[in-house]
Design a protein around this motif. Sequence first.
Motif, short mmCIF file in Angstrom:
data_model
loop_
_atom_site.label_atom_id
_atom_site.label_comp_id
_atom_site.label_asym_id
_atom_site.label_seq_id
_atom_site.Cartn_x
_atom_site.Cartn_y
_atom_site.Cartn_z
N UNK A 4 83.55 26.11 -13.17
CA UNK A 4 84.06 26.78 -11.99
C UNK A 4 85.13 25.89 -11.36
N UNK A 5 86.10 26.49 -10.68
CA UNK A 5 87.05 25.65 -9.94
C UNK A 5 86.30 24.90 -8.85
N UNK A 6 86.80 23.73 -8.50
CA UNK A 6 86.13 22.93 -7.48
C UNK A 6 87.08 22.61 -6.32
N UNK A 7 86.46 22.28 -5.20
CA UNK A 7 87.22 21.85 -4.03
C UNK A 7 86.50 20.64 -3.43
N UNK A 8 87.26 19.74 -2.81
CA UNK A 8 86.61 18.65 -2.09
C UNK A 8 86.13 19.18 -0.74
N UNK A 9 84.99 18.68 -0.30
CA UNK A 9 84.44 19.06 1.00
C UNK A 9 84.00 17.80 1.70
N UNK A 10 84.33 17.69 2.97
CA UNK A 10 83.96 16.52 3.75
C UNK A 10 82.82 16.87 4.69
N UNK A 15 81.64 11.96 4.38
CA UNK A 15 81.43 11.80 2.93
C UNK A 15 82.10 12.96 2.19
N UNK A 16 82.80 12.64 1.12
CA UNK A 16 83.46 13.68 0.32
C UNK A 16 82.55 14.07 -0.84
N UNK A 17 82.29 15.37 -0.98
CA UNK A 17 81.54 15.88 -2.12
C UNK A 17 82.36 16.96 -2.79
N UNK A 18 82.12 17.14 -4.07
CA UNK A 18 82.85 18.15 -4.84
C UNK A 18 81.98 19.41 -4.88
N UNK A 19 82.56 20.54 -4.50
CA UNK A 19 81.85 21.82 -4.50
C UNK A 19 82.48 22.75 -5.52
N UNK A 20 81.63 23.44 -6.26
CA UNK A 20 82.09 24.45 -7.22
C UNK A 20 82.21 25.78 -6.50
N UNK A 21 83.33 26.45 -6.70
CA UNK A 21 83.54 27.78 -6.11
C UNK A 21 82.98 28.81 -7.08
N UNK A 22 81.86 29.40 -6.72
CA UNK A 22 81.20 30.38 -7.58
C UNK A 22 81.82 31.76 -7.45
#
Length: 96
Positions: A4-10, A15-22
């Motif tokens: 899935x494409x991902x985006x950084x989320x703070x 803290x930065x985490x990587x989230x998958x766009x479902x």
Amino acid sequence: MKDFPTIPFFTEDGEEIELAILEQTRINGVNYLLVSACEGEDWDEESEEAYVFILKESDSTDSEESTYEEVLDDEELISVSKIFEQLMEDMDFEVE
């Protein structure tokens, strides 16, 4: 996890985490994303269970990049989760 494409989320702590766009959708002129952590305690690779979050585009910035915030309003969360459930027929949802 599927690709899935991902985006950084703070987080609030910075803290930065990587989230998958479902999935993503637009409702009444507002963009919503259904996202999940790409790894870690929020994702169980074997059972394919994951905690998902619904983010909505925030109109609080003037920059060209979109900013999203977690949907916290119970009524909005339930109605948008029903839309995502219809869009993702192969995924079961539980709103907590």
